[in-house]
Design an enzyme around this catalytic site. Structure first.
Site, PDB file in Angstrom:
ATOM      1  N   ASP A 247       0.831  -1.199   0.000  1.00 11.83           N
ATOM      2  CA  ASP A 247       0.000   0.000   0.000  1.00 11.83           C
ATOM      3  C   ASP A 247       0.870   1.256   0.000  1.00 11.83           C
ATOM      4  O   ASP A 247       0.608   2.220  -0.735  1.00 11.83           O
ATOM      5  CB  ASP A 247      -0.919  -0.021   1.217  1.00 11.83           C
TER       6      ASP A 247
ATOM      7  N   GLU B 100      -1.421  -5.245  -4.342  1.00 11.18           N
ATOM      8  CA  GLU B 100      -0.522  -4.492  -3.468  1.00 11.18           C
ATOM      9  C   GLU B 100       0.573  -5.399  -2.900  1.00 11.18           C
ATOM     10  O   GLU B 100       1.731  -4.984  -2.786  1.00 11.18           O
ATOM     11  CB  GLU B 100      -1.313  -3.844  -2.342  1.00 11.18           C
TER      12      GLU B 100
END
Length: 236
Positions: free
Chosen positions: A54, A126
């Site tokens: 992230d 991610e």
């Protein structure tokens, strides 16, 4: 012939354009918690990688916006980044690269179509970015991600999906009573099936913004965004 899951990770490496030095990184990135809880094969699930990914995604996207859109204020860059890295966008990217085919899922998730679940796909994307980063550093991440994220950002800006600039501009102009705001189409180019429209937004007859787009609506949004930047109120 029925497709077998999970697909070979060597095929995912070809899609990404990066061969892992340590194959454990990509294996962890594609391991869902439902699988690791059932299999207990010593391989962690991808949740920690997703946490790191992230931040990696945010950094690469932020740097791209900073370097390529010097005219955008901080507020607009934040809004565009938020649209570019949201679950919906990441899920769409993951589906285009068929990331779900490579995931190791537990029996329950497999039976419930987990390979197509938006949250699982977005998290796995991610995690994959983090795996590349840990294995090879930031440059291979940029090489893989930038062509994808730059295209997404371009679409977001063209469509005005990150913000309704026309409404924002109208609200700002309404603070001054008696002001007339209008959008004027000043030109168009291209064949009928692929036109580009050029629009000016005018305040009391004075041009305060220019825009272009594949439709009049998109061109008007672009012109309104330029006008907001002119007034330095795009952060509002």
């Amino acid at each position: 012939m029925e497709k077998k899951y999970p697909a070979p990770l060597s095929e995912l490496e070809k899609t990404v354009g990066y061969v892992f030095r340590d194959p454990v990184h990509i294996l962890v990135a594609t391991t869902h918690s439902s699988f690791s809880n059932e299999a207990k094969d010593g391989i962690d699930c991808n949740e920690r990688l997703e946490f790191l990914g992230d931040s990696v995604l945010s950094f690469v996207t932020s740097r791209y916006l900073y370097e390529n859109f010097p005219e955008l204020p901080e507020g607009e860059m934040s809004r565009i980044r938020a649209s570019a890295v949201c679950e919906k966008t990441l899920c769409s990217i993951a589906r285009r690269m068929d990331l779900g085919a490579y995931l190791r899922l537990g029996h329950g998730e497999e039976c419930q179509n987990g390979r197509n679940r938006p949250s699982i796909l977005a998290d796995a994307f991610e995690a994959l970015l983090a795996a590349i980063y840990l294995d090879g550093g930031i440059e291979p991440v940029r090489n893989f991600l930038l062509p994808i994220i730059s295209s997404e950002i371009g679409s977001i800006i063209e469509s005005g999906a990150d913000r309704d600039y026309k409404t924002a501009l109208q609200q700002f102009i309404q603070q001054e009573r008696g002001s007339l705001l209008e959008y004027v189409t000043v030109g168009e180019s291209g064949p009928a099936h692929d036109k580009t429209f050029f629009v000016e937004v005018r305040l009391n007859g004075n041009v305060i913004g220019h825009g272009k787009g594949s439709s009049k609506r998109k061109a008007e949004q672009s012109a309104a965004m330029e006008a907001l930047s002119l007034f330095d109120c795009a952060k509002a």
